[in-house]
Design a protein around this motif. Sequence first.
Motif, PDB file in Angstrom:
ATOM      1  N   ASP A  67      10.942  -5.530  -4.727  1.00 51.97           N
ATOM      2  CA  ASP A  67       9.994  -6.309  -5.517  1.00 51.97           C
ATOM      3  C   ASP A  67       8.783  -5.462  -5.897  1.00 51.97           C
ATOM      4  O   ASP A  67       8.362  -5.425  -7.063  1.00 51.97           O
ATOM      5  CB  ASP A  67       9.563  -7.524  -4.688  1.00 51.97           C
ATOM      6  CG  ASP A  67       8.953  -8.629  -5.528  1.00 51.97           C
ATOM      7  OD1 ASP A  67       8.841  -8.460  -6.756  1.00 51.97           O
ATOM      8  OD2 ASP A  67       8.596  -9.674  -4.956  1.00 51.97           O
ATOM      9  N   ALA A  68       8.216  -4.774  -4.914  1.00 50.77           N
ATOM     10  CA  ALA A  68       7.034  -3.951  -5.176  1.00 50.77           C
ATOM     11  C   ALA A  68       7.337  -2.812  -6.140  1.00 50.77           C
ATOM     12  O   ALA A  68       6.585  -2.537  -7.080  1.00 50.77           O
ATOM     13  CB  ALA A  68       6.493  -3.406  -3.858  1.00 50.77           C
ATOM     14  N   GLY A 112      -0.687   4.598  -7.731  1.00 46.84           N
ATOM     15  CA  GLY A 112      -1.546   3.461  -8.021  1.00 46.84           C
ATOM     16  C   GLY A 112      -0.997   2.500  -9.052  1.00 46.84           C
ATOM     17  O   GLY A 112      -1.725   1.618  -9.516  1.00 46.84           O
ATOM     18  N   ALA A 113       0.290   2.625  -9.428  1.00 46.63           N
ATOM     19  CA  ALA A 113       0.859   1.721 -10.432  1.00 46.63           C
ATOM     20  C   ALA A 113       1.004   0.298  -9.900  1.00 46.63           C
ATOM     21  O   ALA A 113       1.019  -0.656 -10.669  1.00 46.63           O
ATOM     22  CB  ALA A 113       2.210   2.238 -10.912  1.00 46.63           C
ATOM     23  N   LEU A 160       0.827  -1.212   0.000  1.00 45.67           N
ATOM     24  CA  LEU A 160       0.000   0.000   0.000  1.00 45.67           C
ATOM     25  C   LEU A 160       0.859   1.259   0.000  1.00 45.67           C
ATOM     26  O   LEU A 160       0.497   2.274  -0.603  1.00 45.67           O
ATOM     27  CB  LEU A 160      -0.940  -0.006   1.206  1.00 45.67           C
ATOM     28  CG  LEU A 160      -2.035  -1.074   1.185  1.00 45.67           C
ATOM     29  CD1 LEU A 160      -2.914  -0.970   2.427  1.00 45.67           C
ATOM     30  CD2 LEU A 160      -2.894  -0.958  -0.067  1.00 45.67           C
ATOM     31  N   GLU A 161       2.010   1.196   0.656  1.00 42.59           N
ATOM     32  CA  GLU A 161       2.914   2.349   0.635  1.00 42.59           C
ATOM     33  C   GLU A 161       3.401   2.628  -0.788  1.00 42.59           C
ATOM     34  O   GLU A 161       3.393   3.770  -1.263  1.00 42.59           O
ATOM     35  CB  GLU A 161       4.106   2.111   1.556  1.00 42.59           C
ATOM     36  CG  GLU A 161       5.095   3.268   1.571  1.00 42.59           C
ATOM     37  CD  GLU A 161       6.298   3.009   2.456  1.00 42.59           C
ATOM     38  OE1 GLU A 161       7.283   3.762   2.337  1.00 42.59           O
ATOM     39  OE2 GLU A 161       6.259   2.048   3.254  1.00 42.59           O
ATOM     40  N   VAL A 162       3.818   1.568  -1.487  1.00 37.44           N
ATOM     41  CA  VAL A 162       4.272   1.743  -2.863  1.00 37.44           C
ATOM     42  C   VAL A 162       3.111   2.159  -3.764  1.00 37.44           C
ATOM     43  O   VAL A 162       3.283   2.976  -4.672  1.00 37.44           O
ATOM     44  CB  VAL A 162       4.940   0.454  -3.373  1.00 37.44           C
ATOM     45  CG1 VAL A 162       5.268   0.555  -4.869  1.00 37.44           C
ATOM     46  CG2 VAL A 162       6.212   0.179  -2.582  1.00 37.44           C
ATOM     47  N   GLY A 221      -8.828  -1.393  -6.361  1.00 41.68           N
ATOM     48  CA  GLY A 221      -8.359  -0.084  -5.909  1.00 41.68           C
ATOM     49  C   GLY A 221      -7.761  -0.171  -4.524  1.00 41.68           C
ATOM     50  O   GLY A 221      -8.458  -0.545  -3.563  1.00 41.68           O
ATOM     51  N   TYR A 222      -6.467   0.131  -4.413  1.00 42.54           N
ATOM     52  CA  TYR A 222      -5.791   0.003  -3.116  1.00 42.54           C
ATOM     53  C   TYR A 222      -6.418   0.901  -2.063  1.00 42.54           C
ATOM     54  O   TYR A 222      -6.366   0.603  -0.864  1.00 42.54           O
ATOM     55  CB  TYR A 222      -4.306   0.335  -3.268  1.00 42.54           C
ATOM     56  CG  TYR A 222      -4.016   1.794  -3.521  1.00 42.54           C
ATOM     57  CD1 TYR A 222      -3.760   2.662  -2.461  1.00 42.54           C
ATOM     58  CD2 TYR A 222      -4.014   2.318  -4.818  1.00 42.54           C
ATOM     59  CE1 TYR A 222      -3.501   4.005  -2.683  1.00 42.54           C
ATOM     60  CE2 TYR A 222      -3.760   3.651  -5.046  1.00 42.54           C
ATOM     61  CZ  TYR A 222      -3.500   4.495  -3.984  1.00 42.54           C
ATOM     62  OH  TYR A 222      -3.255   5.835  -4.212  1.00 42.54           O
ATOM     63  N   GLU A 223      -7.045   2.007  -2.510  1.00 42.72           N
ATOM     64  CA  GLU A 223      -7.671   2.924  -1.557  1.00 42.72           C
ATOM     65  C   GLU A 223      -8.929   2.326  -0.931  1.00 42.72           C
ATOM     66  O   GLU A 223      -9.475   2.894   0.028  1.00 42.72           O
ATOM     67  CB  GLU A 223      -8.001   4.249  -2.250  1.00 42.72           C
ATOM     68  CG  GLU A 223      -9.139   4.203  -3.268  1.00 42.72           C
ATOM     69  CD  GLU A 223      -8.713   3.628  -4.610  1.00 42.72           C
ATOM     70  OE1 GLU A 223      -9.587   3.484  -5.492  1.00 42.72           O
ATOM     71  OE2 GLU A 223      -7.516   3.332  -4.774  1.00 42.72           O
TER      72      GLU A 223
END
Length: 358
Positions: free
Chosen positions: A304-305, A126-127, A118-120, A164-166
């Motif tokens: 990795d992320a 949002g990539a 989520l940080e990345v 959506g990560y959000e």
Amino acid sequence: MMAPRPLSRRAKVLLPVGLLLLVALSIHRFFIAEPPASAVEIRGGTMGTTYTVRLDVPSLDGEARDRASSAVAAVLDEVNRLMSTYDSTSELSRFNRNPGTEPAALSAPTLEVLQAALEVARRSGGALDVTLAPLIDTWGFGASDAPPAAPDSATMARLLRGVGYEKLVLDPEAGTVTRTHPDVTLDFSSVAKGYATERVADTLAALGYERVLVEVGGELRAGAPKADGSPWRVALEEPDASGRVLHRVIEVVDEGVATSGDYRNVLELDGVLHTHLLDPRTGRPARHRGASVSVVHPSATMADAWATALAVLGVDEGLLVADREGLAALFITRDDDRFVARASEAFRERFGASDPEG
């Protein structure tokens, strides 16, 4: 004993640009340019791929080797048990089978990986998005047995409602994650192998083996300098699906190296080749002419992320983000029949020009 279940189909078939090639093992994707004269090697299978651990020690007796091998296997089994999308009993699979908007308890390792992802996601615009699971399955790069298909507009709109990560809210103190949309599901293929290398390296250090090089499915974690004080030297390949060609050698210590590429794990639908790299902002495979991105980072999980996020962004936008975030990243892109390397400022400062000839 049954072979380990793959983390996802991407983990099973994707052959990233780099891996650890230990002379005879051409299937691996980084290689040690100058391996220690005396070292102990541990190999095996996990997450539908392979792992190789090199310990820079003169020798190990049978009991010590068994203890180290068992510790490595236990760590990898735990990561697979928690984060596999192929294992229906894994923690992630159970989470995905139980939609809803109530807080869901997750283990500390799963929350740690999710928090990093989520940080990345936030820092990359949002990539990177670990909620892409339904689209990964639909396109044919995930755990689903359904035939792959390019989603039509109606299907795409329906699937994107749960992406959506959000739509995820973490509460680290409570150890829970809450979905703001009930259909959100997770896939950690873009980050779990990097995390696994880190856990293995930490576990071996606790056993007294700090001079290690760990590779899981193409992601790498280097430990302390070798016994002679020198760093680990690993070589990055050209992203050429027809063969393995050395691009350059880099030296790493106490950090991770990860590569994300678009050139081997592809799917043909209606005569069109699609990369496994899905752009979360569109739900479709990335369309730029990127070939690979390698990231060196103190955290193998973050390497990795970030490699995935930058590969999705492509070289132009990705370099801007890498420079803004101070990331050591090397982009190799296609230019007709040749490859062109471009490096972030942090990469150039660490390793010199992006092109070893230049």
